[in-house]
Structure formats: C-alpha cells, structure tokens
Design a protein around this motif. Structure first.
Motif, PDB file in Angstrom:
ATOM      1  N   GLN A 361       0.834  -1.203   0.000  1.00 53.57           N
ATOM      2  CA  GLN A 361       0.000   0.000   0.000  1.00 53.57           C
ATOM      3  C   GLN A 361       0.871   1.258   0.000  1.00 53.57           C
ATOM      4  N   ILE A 362       2.040   1.173   0.606  1.00 56.84           N
ATOM      5  CA  ILE A 362       3.091   2.172   0.413  1.00 56.84           C
ATOM      6  C   ILE A 362       4.050   1.554  -0.584  1.00 56.84           C
ATOM      7  N   ALA A 363       4.102   2.127  -1.778  1.00 53.88           N
ATOM      8  CA  ALA A 363       4.729   1.447  -2.913  1.00 53.88           C
ATOM      9  C   ALA A 363       6.254   1.393  -2.849  1.00 53.88           C
ATOM     10  N   GLU A 364       6.873   2.405  -2.255  1.00 54.79           N
ATOM     11  CA  GLU A 364       8.332   2.496  -2.272  1.00 54.79           C
ATOM     12  C   GLU A 364       8.887   2.611  -0.857  1.00 54.79           C
ATOM     13  N   ASP A 365      10.176   2.297  -0.734  1.00 57.80           N
ATOM     14  CA  ASP A 365      10.862   2.455   0.545  1.00 57.80           C
ATOM     15  C   ASP A 365      10.766   3.889   1.052  1.00 57.80           C
ATOM     16  N   GLN A 366      10.720   4.016   2.368  1.00 54.92           N
ATOM     17  CA  GLN A 366      10.791   5.321   3.016  1.00 54.92           C
ATOM     18  C   GLN A 366      11.807   5.220   4.162  1.00 54.92           C
ATOM     19  N   PRO A 367      12.539   6.282   4.443  1.00 49.60           N
ATOM     20  CA  PRO A 367      13.501   6.229   5.560  1.00 49.60           C
ATOM     21  C   PRO A 367      12.788   6.181   6.908  1.00 49.60           C
ATOM     22  N   ASP A 368      13.494   5.740   7.930  1.00 50.50           N
ATOM     23  CA  ASP A 368      12.906   5.661   9.262  1.00 50.50           C
ATOM     24  C   ASP A 368      12.333   7.001   9.705  1.00 50.50           C
ATOM     25  N   ALA A 369      13.009   8.087   9.356  1.00 54.98           N
ATOM     26  CA  ALA A 369      12.554   9.419   9.772  1.00 54.98           C
ATOM     27  C   ALA A 369      11.188   9.750   9.192  1.00 54.98           C
ATOM     28  N   TRP A 370      10.886   9.229   8.015  1.00 60.71           N
ATOM     29  CA  TRP A 370       9.574   9.482   7.400  1.00 60.71           C
ATOM     30  C   TRP A 370       8.467   8.831   8.235  1.00 60.71           C
ATOM     31  N   TYR A 371       8.693   7.630   8.713  1.00 63.40           N
ATOM     32  CA  TYR A 371       7.695   6.950   9.542  1.00 63.40           C
ATOM     33  C   TYR A 371       7.423   7.765  10.808  1.00 63.40           C
ATOM     34  N   ASP A 372       8.477   8.258  11.435  1.00 63.79           N
ATOM     35  CA  ASP A 372       8.332   9.055  12.647  1.00 63.79           C
ATOM     36  C   ASP A 372       7.559  10.339  12.364  1.00 63.79           C
ATOM     37  N   ALA A 373       7.925  11.037  11.305  1.00 64.54           N
ATOM     38  CA  ALA A 373       7.268  12.313  10.984  1.00 64.54           C
ATOM     39  C   ALA A 373       5.807  12.111  10.625  1.00 64.54           C
ATOM     40  N   THR A 374       5.510  11.040   9.889  1.00 64.58           N
ATOM     41  CA  THR A 374       4.122  10.767   9.496  1.00 64.58           C
ATOM     42  C   THR A 374       3.273  10.443  10.714  1.00 64.58           C
ATOM     43  N   ALA A 375       3.823   9.640  11.628  1.00 61.45           N
ATOM     44  CA  ALA A 375       3.095   9.313  12.868  1.00 61.45           C
ATOM     45  C   ALA A 375       2.774  10.578  13.651  1.00 61.45           C
ATOM     46  N   LYS A 376       3.703  11.498  13.695  1.00 60.00           N
ATOM     47  CA  LYS A 376       3.530  12.710  14.492  1.00 60.00           C
ATOM     48  C   LYS A 376       2.538  13.695  13.867  1.00 60.00           C
TER      49      LYS A 376
END
Length: 453
Positions: A361-376
């Motif tokens: 559902q998320i088509a491409e890799d994302q860095p760890d920082a992206w996961y943190d920022a999106t959650a916030k």
C-alpha cells in the motif's frame, strides 16, 4: 508544529474546572460502527461524562467505515470511532486524502479470526490437543495451509473477509496468515485488490454482515471485532480460531478521529471530548472490570451495538468462546484503559505504516525518519496529555495511572508477545519490515502483478 504548540498552549491555559470553559461547539454528532470497541463513546454519553464537560452529544451508527470517514471529512460528523489505519492512510493520501488526527486511542485487542465449520473440521486434523482433548492455543495458520492447498487442488479459491483495506483486521489477518506460511497477497499502485500473488483471497465485508456472509458460503472465514466472532459461535456457523491478543499481545486497535481543521477551530471542545473519553475508558476497566456487566447492557441496546447481551458478554466480561462450549478465560481480550491503552503512541501509528509498506500500500521504501514524521502528523499525545492532566486535577484520576513518557513511543514489544516470534521496535521500522517472513523488503516493489527487486 507552530499550530500544534498554539493549540496546546490554549488548552493548558484553561482552569481545571469539571466543566470545560470556553467550549466553541457544545452540540456534537459523533459516528461509530456497531462493534463493542465503540464502548468509550457509549459510556461517556450514558454515564454523563460528556455532559460533565458541557457537551451534548448525539451518537450515530454508520453503515460502513468509508461512509464514516467521508462524513467526518465533510463535516457531517464532528468526530468518530475509527479504524486506526484510517487517519494514517488519509494523511499519506492512500485512498481518501485528508488531514485527520487522533488525540485518543480507544482500546487494545478485541478482534478475532473465524473460519466456517467445514474449514474448521479440516483444520482440526492439523492441530495438537491438550490433556482434555481441546485444541492447543494459539492456533497457527500453518494448520490452515493444507486446507488452502486442498482448495487449490480442487480449483477453488479460498476467500476471507476483512472490514477495510487499512483496518487492523486486514493487517492482523495478513500477519497471522503470513506467520503460518500463507501469502495473503500484495497491493500495487495499479491494483488495489490486495490479491496479487495471493494464496488466500481477502476482500471487504462490513462487520455486522460477516456472519451472514460466512453462512451463505461467500467467504470461508473472516477477521472482525466483537461481537461478530461470538455471533458465529452462537449461530453455530463458524469457529473463532485465534484472537488478536494471541497474534500480538495488547495490540493497538481503534482510535477517536477528527479533522485537524476541527481541532484547530475548536481546541476547548476537543479538550473536553478527550477528557470525557478518558473518564469512560477508566470506568470500563476499573476495579478489575467490575463495570463490564453494566457496559454489556448498554452496548446491547439497539442504538449502540444491538447484539444480544449474552453474545457481547462472551468477550466483554473476560472470557472468549472458541468452539461452542469451549469458553476460556481471556481477561485482557477487551482493554480500554489499562496498559496505557488510551495513549496515542507514535509507535502504534508506525506499526500500521510498516504493514502498509509490507503489503504494497506504500509502494516504495521510506527512511525511518519518514515513519516518525508521518506518525507525528496524525497521533497527538500533546492533546491527550493536556486532557489527562486535567482529569487528574479534577480528582477523577491519579498521575500514576498514566504514561507521560516524553518521546511518545511504547517500549519495544518482545518477541514472546507475537505469534511469529518477531519483536517490534517502532523506532526502527525498516529493520522490522525486513525481519518479517513474507512481505516486501527494502528495495522491493510490486509491478505488473509481481514483486520486483
């Protein structure tokens, strides 16, 4: 971040009255789906917690999760009981794009996976029994794999229902299947069926329709919240084989969601709402679930869940019935407050994002920082903390009942608490994704109906 700081400052400046002063909108309409985990909303209304804060709330059952989300976005509902994946998916533009936030997580656990009687009779051949001749739990999907292979040999698809593409139920069902060596299929930007390369075919069925759809033979099993697994037992049409508590002990479930715009325009209203919901969650779990019998009676009313009280009580009062007559103690099947259930942890949001990435559902890799920022962007512990501190100041809770950890992340889930023996650390999402058995790994994507490197 500036707007968030201003909103929090506005809230913290309020005196600690029982009734929240300065409420911008005191008449609210909130949505829900007929599931027992909508309980904090029903209890906040029926026990007067909303009114204590100066709020006059109407609760409206919705036809399905998409209708519910669309009505919140359109402003027809001021907020709603939501799938945790809905605000997260909306924030990244998967499906409907919108800015939805959550200041409050509604519960832990509460779901199960049920199969038809025919499937269960075939599965039982592959399941060890205890000294009393009862199936040993937790039951691995490895017991289902030979059944699916038999279906395939006969040219029959194996179909399972889940409630929504970004639901906990979808991800839990996929997790359980994959842990047992069954591929539940992938999504891609040009194929959102989720069935690319699938051995078990998952599709959407609204929660209250699950038992009837199973009985009709349209699906061979399903993942859903209560009371719809216990309803299958009562009707004698299916057997719940595993709970989400057995898949991932004390996993996050639903959230209370509302638009970011509503929160910014009505900060005191959101503050009051969150206070009332925290009080409802405390009431549901206090004194070792002493209030659950009353909660069951409330939830059984037609304006709420509308199922028989006995069916709701099967799971809400600390037990869970698998095969008819095989009722076992599961005191934490439904958790509404203890274990910091109501705190909107960033790590909970990150887990949903990892599963979206795992299945395409998320088509491409994302860095760890992206996961943190999106959650916030979605989960708002700042709003929760302000409301919880006010509940404490009002004398309706004590500080030791809450986790005010500054970083907003839960402690890592130990491997022993997960059915496949893989622990979860929300601060390391890519390492976690790569550690899972079936699913996309770093550098992989889905195109032209296949996984590519």
């Amino acid at each position: 971040m500036i707007r968030k700081a201003l909103l929090l400052t506005t809230i913290l400046a309020q005196p600690a009255f029982a009734e929240t002063p300065g409420i911008e909108k005191d008449e609210l309409t909130l949505g829900f789906i007929k599931l027992t985990d909508m309980a904090p909303l029903a209890i906040a209304k029926e026990k007067g917690f909303f009114e204590d804060e100066g709020l006059y709330v109407t609760l409206e059952a919705q036809a399905n999760w998409k209708v519910l989300l669309d009505r919140v976005i359109a402003g027809e509902l001021d907020g709603a009981h939501m799938l945790a994946g809905q605000p997260i998916a909306a924030s990244i533009g998967y499906g409907t794009e919108a800015k939805i936030i959550t200041p409050f997580s509604m519960d832990l656990n509460g779901n199960g996976i049920t199969v038809s009687n025919d499937v269960w009779s075939l599965m039982k051949e592959n399941i060890a029994t205890d000294a009393d001749g009862k199936p040993q739990h937790p039951i691995s999907a490895a017991a289902l794999k030979p059944v699916i292979e038999e279906y395939k040999a006969e040219g029959r698809p194996f179909n399972m229902g889940m409630v929504f593409p970004v639901s906990t139920h979808n991800y839990e069902l996929r997790y359980w299947l994959a842990a047992g060596g069954i591929n539940p299929g992938f999504y891609s930007p040009d194929d959102v069926s989720g069935q690319i390369g699938a051995e078990a075919y998952l599709s959407v069925t609204p929660p209250p329709q699950m038992p009837a759809t199973l009985e009709a033979g349209t699906i061979d099993g399903y993942a859903v919240g209560e009371p719809w697994n216990q309803q299958a037992v009562l009707k004698g049409i299916g057997v719940p084989v595993v709970t989400d508590y057995e898949i991932w002990k004390n996993n996050p479930e639903k959230v209370f969601g509302l638009t970011e715009a509503f929160a910014e325009e009505n900060p005191n209203t959101v503050f009051a709402l969150t206070k009332a919901l925290i009080r409802a969650a405390i009431w549901l779990d206090e004194n070792d679930n002493a209030n659950r019998a009353e909660a069951v009676e409330i939830l059984s009313r037609p304006e709420y869940v509308g199922a028989d009280a006995a069916v709701i009580a099967n799971s809400m009062t600390g037990t869970f019935e698998y095969e008819k007559g095989d009722k076992r103690d599961v005191p934490d099947f439904n958790v509404f407050f203890r274990y910091n259930a109501t705190f909107p942890y960033y790590s909970d949001a990150v887990w949903y994002l990892t599963q979206m990435r795992r299945w395409g559902q998320i088509a491409e890799d994302q860095p760890d920082a992206w996961y943190d920022a999106t959650a916030k962007e979605v989960y708002r512990p700042d709003l929760y903390k302000a409301a919880a501190e006010a509940v404490i100041a009002d004398g309706n809770a004590s500080a030791d009942m809450f986790d005010f950890d500054a970083d907003g992340y839960r402690a890592a889930t130990p491997a022993a608490d997960v059915i496949d023996g893989v622990g979860y650390d929300g601060t390391k999402p890519n390492a976690y994704i790569d550690s899972l058995s079936i699913g996309l790994k770093s550098g992989q994507s889905v195109a032209n109906g296949a996984v590519i490197n």
